[in-house]
Design a protein around this motif. Structure first.
Motif, PDB file in Angstrom:
ATOM      1  N   THR A 124      17.638   4.361  -6.895  1.00 38.61           N
ATOM      2  CA  THR A 124      16.572   3.397  -6.670  1.00 38.61           C
ATOM      3  C   THR A 124      15.285   4.047  -6.168  1.00 38.61           C
ATOM      4  O   THR A 124      14.229   3.452  -6.251  1.00 38.61           O
ATOM      5  N   GLY A 125      15.384   5.276  -5.662  1.00 34.30           N
ATOM      6  CA  GLY A 125      14.191   5.902  -5.109  1.00 34.30           C
ATOM      7  C   GLY A 125      13.811   7.138  -5.885  1.00 34.30           C
ATOM      8  O   GLY A 125      14.528   7.581  -6.789  1.00 34.30           O
ATOM      9  N   TRP A 126      12.660   7.690  -5.528  1.00 37.31           N
ATOM     10  CA  TRP A 126      12.160   8.874  -6.226  1.00 37.31           C
ATOM     11  C   TRP A 126      12.295  10.130  -5.384  1.00 37.31           C
ATOM     12  O   TRP A 126      11.743  11.164  -5.743  1.00 37.31           O
ATOM     13  N   GLY A 127      13.003  10.017  -4.253  1.00 42.16           N
ATOM     14  CA  GLY A 127      13.093  11.158  -3.343  1.00 42.16           C
ATOM     15  C   GLY A 127      13.698  12.379  -3.987  1.00 42.16           C
ATOM     16  O   GLY A 127      13.157  13.492  -3.887  1.00 42.16           O
ATOM     17  N   ASP A 128      14.828  12.202  -4.689  1.00 46.12           N
ATOM     18  CA  ASP A 128      15.487  13.367  -5.281  1.00 46.12           C
ATOM     19  C   ASP A 128      14.655  13.946  -6.418  1.00 46.12           C
ATOM     20  O   ASP A 128      14.573  15.162  -6.570  1.00 46.12           O
ATOM     21  N   GLU A 129      14.001  13.062  -7.200  1.00 45.40           N
ATOM     22  CA  GLU A 129      13.140  13.572  -8.277  1.00 45.40           C
ATOM     23  C   GLU A 129      11.999  14.404  -7.705  1.00 45.40           C
ATOM     24  O   GLU A 129      11.665  15.471  -8.237  1.00 45.40           O
ATOM     25  N   MET A 172       0.848  -1.199   0.000  1.00 48.18           N
ATOM     26  CA  MET A 172       0.000   0.000   0.000  1.00 48.18           C
ATOM     27  C   MET A 172       0.879   1.243   0.000  1.00 48.18           C
ATOM     28  O   MET A 172       1.119   1.838  -1.042  1.00 48.18           O
ATOM     29  N   LEU A 173       1.406   1.594   1.168  1.00 47.72           N
ATOM     30  CA  LEU A 173       2.339   2.714   1.232  1.00 47.72           C
ATOM     31  C   LEU A 173       3.753   2.154   1.219  1.00 47.72           C
ATOM     32  O   LEU A 173       4.112   1.337   2.060  1.00 47.72           O
ATOM     33  N   LYS A 174       4.530   2.563   0.220  1.00 47.24           N
ATOM     34  CA  LYS A 174       5.896   2.038   0.130  1.00 47.24           C
ATOM     35  C   LYS A 174       6.866   3.198   0.279  1.00 47.24           C
ATOM     36  O   LYS A 174       7.188   3.878  -0.691  1.00 47.24           O
ATOM     37  N   PHE A 175       7.304   3.422   1.524  1.00 44.82           N
ATOM     38  CA  PHE A 175       8.154   4.585   1.764  1.00 44.82           C
ATOM     39  C   PHE A 175       9.568   4.382   1.243  1.00 44.82           C
ATOM     40  O   PHE A 175      10.300   5.335   1.049  1.00 44.82           O
ATOM     41  N   ASN A 176       9.961   3.087   1.007  1.00 45.14           N
ATOM     42  CA  ASN A 176      11.310   2.881   0.470  1.00 45.14           C
ATOM     43  C   ASN A 176      11.433   3.408  -0.954  1.00 45.14           C
ATOM     44  O   ASN A 176      12.523   3.575  -1.467  1.00 45.14           O
ATOM     45  N   LEU A 177      10.289   3.697  -1.606  1.00 47.41           N
ATOM     46  CA  LEU A 177      10.350   4.279  -2.943  1.00 47.41           C
ATOM     47  C   LEU A 177      10.775   5.747  -2.893  1.00 47.41           C
ATOM     48  O   LEU A 177      11.093   6.336  -3.913  1.00 47.41           O
ATOM     49  N   LEU A 178      10.738   6.316  -1.693  1.00 47.96           N
ATOM     50  CA  LEU A 178      11.001   7.751  -1.586  1.00 47.96           C
ATOM     51  C   LEU A 178      12.430   8.069  -1.197  1.00 47.96           C
ATOM     52  O   LEU A 178      12.753   9.218  -0.919  1.00 47.96           O
ATOM     53  N   ILE A 179      13.320   7.036  -1.168  1.00 50.92           N
ATOM     54  CA  ILE A 179      14.708   7.344  -0.800  1.00 50.92           C
ATOM     55  C   ILE A 179      15.391   8.082  -1.947  1.00 50.92           C
ATOM     56  O   ILE A 179      14.957   8.018  -3.097  1.00 50.92           O
ATOM     57  N   PHE A 180      16.484   8.749  -1.602  1.00 52.74           N
ATOM     58  CA  PHE A 180      17.230   9.493  -2.612  1.00 52.74           C
ATOM     59  C   PHE A 180      18.129   8.526  -3.390  1.00 52.74           C
ATOM     60  O   PHE A 180      18.418   7.441  -2.931  1.00 52.74           O
ATOM     61  N   GLY A 181      18.545   8.937  -4.572  1.00 57.49           N
ATOM     62  CA  GLY A 181      19.456   8.103  -5.358  1.00 57.49           C
ATOM     63  C   GLY A 181      18.758   7.419  -6.509  1.00 57.49           C
ATOM     64  O   GLY A 181      17.608   7.731  -6.834  1.00 57.49           O
TER      65      GLY A 181
END
Lengths: 229, 236
Positions: free
Chosen positions: B12-17, B1-10
């Motif tokens: 593999t994640g979408w944090g920086d985007e 449902m909520l996948k916070f690991n998708l929000l990491i930077f770098g």
């Protein structure tokens, strides 16, 4: 610019008018009746009640309507528990997602408008209700809320106009109302200006009607402000 | 449902985007607001100047923009401008597809919308100012330009500040709509990320939180500014 094309577009977009009107009426009526208890809760002295309404208003007014629509239309549908529950009957339809998003949005704004109206009611009126021995219920429904609504009319009129404009966003969930039809006409004819001018003029006319209606209501419910002739 | 690991930077994640898209939203809002205030100065002046033709044009502009959905205005400006340019370029013998830079068109369309609201704010602020001040300035022999810069502008800005704060919030939230034209701001980025990772809830919630942070911080900033501009007022 092609005048004939604008007229043709005008009549094809007009077929989406009832979809737009249903969205407007349904969300405004639901929003109106939900906002009254919300506004009363917002001014109540029970801390947890007024605080939770405050945070709800804060979140809804701080985020764009588009995010709310996408959260409900795409976001809720991705939860498996929601897909299995009875809610899915509503949430799989873009129409009901749109109505839910619009109601959630308008309730936040309308609650704040009604709160302003309720707080503007003169303290003396409440005191005289109490001295007459009115019950709380009668006092609210006979004295405070009618006065509050009259006070809130101009601001509520603005909210209606915002709602008329907000329905155009529901077209982004594939629901074919006037903006959706205008967009599909643009893709078919490659004439964006003609399509959007036709749609824009209908919205403008709707908002013109809203302004006139609010003016009439203000005139009707403020007889003490009318200029005597 | 909520996948916070998708929000990491770098990678593999979408944090920086998401962070970059947030900066893009701020940039578009700032430039649209700037453009809006710039246009609004002229339209507000057109409304309060005695010229009847200018007044009718300005009234038409604010009525239409405020009465038509923002989405339609954005569509009209974004697709209409590219259709218009292609029409002109055909006269000169170029038959290709031309499209403007999404950032420029987004700024222009949101700026035109926000200018309509700012116009009313400026007009209202001007009406509050006491006519006696203008008369006093004239009696002291100030030129028209000096009256405007030294007497009117500081007071108009002060009275317009709360209204401009509201317009800024509207502008900030309206930038979500330019995602339909392909500019990668918060809404577009979260839509792309949601489609790629199939977890819309995560990214739309992130978008909501980002907008909430932006709006609440800017309302704090405007409160500070209002305190600053009201410091000559006696506190009750």
């Amino acid at each position: 610019m092609d005048i004939q094309l604008i007229i043709n577009n005008f009549f094809s977009i007009l077929q989406g008018l009832d979809e737009t009107l249903i969205l407007i009426f349904l969300s405004l009526i639901l929003g109106f009746f939900i906002s009254i208890p919300f506004a009363l809760a917002r001014v109540s002295s029970i801390k947890i009640l007024s605080q939770s309404i405050y945070y709800y208003i804060f979140v809804i007014r701080g985020t764009p309507l588009l995010v709310q629509i996408y959260l409900i239309y795409f976001g809720l549908g991705s939860i498996k528990a929601v897909r299995d529950s009875f809610l899915w009957v509503l949430l799989k339809e873009p129409f009901w997602c749109g109505v839910i998003a619009l109601v959630i949005n308008t309730v936040a704004y309308t609650t704040e408008i009604f709160r302003g109206g309720i707080q503007s009611v003169n303290k003396g009126q409440i005191e005289s209700c109490e001295s007459l021995g009115m019950s709380k219920f009668t006092m609210y429904f006979r004295i405070i809320l009618p006065c509050a609504f009259r006070q809130a009319l101009p601001a509520y009129g603005n909210e209606i106009i915002l709602m008329v404009k907000a329905t155009s966003l529901i077209s982004l969930t594939t629901y074919m109302e006037m903006t959706g039809i205008a967009r599909s006409i643009m893709y078919k004819t490659f004439a964006p200006v003609e399509a959007f001018i036709a749609a824009g003029s209908i919205y403008l006319f709707l908002n013109f009607l809203v302004v006139q209606l609010i003016k009439f209501l203000e005139w009707k419910y403020n007889p003490h402000l009318r200029i005597k002739t | 449902m909520l996948k916070f690991n998708l929000l990491i930077f770098g990678d593999t994640g979408w944090g920086d985007e998401m962070l970059f898209s947030c900066i893009m939203t701020i940039l578009v809002s700032l430039s649209a607001m700037g453009l809006g205030v710039f246009i609004a100065i002229f339209t507000a002046w057109a409304k309060i100047s005695g010229n009847i033709v200018l007044k009718i044009i300005a009234n038409f502009y604010t009525t239409v923009i405020r009465g038509v959905p923002e989405l339609l205005v954005i569509y009209l400006i974004f697709f209409g401008s590219s259709a218009g340019i292609m029409y002109i370029s055909k006269i000169f013998g170029y038959y290709g597809y031309i499209e403007f830079n999404a950032f420029t068109m987004g700024t222009i369309s949101i700026g035109i919308i926000s200018a309509a609201y700012s116009t009313e704010v400026f007009r209202g602020a001007y009406n509050i100012i006491d006519r006696g001040q203008i008369e006093a300035a004239r009696a002291l022999g100030l030129s028209k330009i000096n009256t405007f810069i030294k007497i009117l502008t500081p007071q108009i800005l002060k009275h317009a500040l709360p209204g401009l704060g509201n317009v800024w919030q509207i502008t900030l939230k309206d930038t979500a709509l330019i995602s339909v034209t392909g500019l990668v701001e918060i809404m577009r980025q979260s839509r792309v990320a949601a489609n790629v990772t199939h977890s819309p809830l995560t990214f739309y919630l992130t978008a909501a939180v980002l907008y909430l942070i932006l709006t609440s911080f800017s309302s704090k900033a405007f409160n500070k500014l209002e305190d600053y501009s009201n410091k000559n007022q006696v506190k009750a």
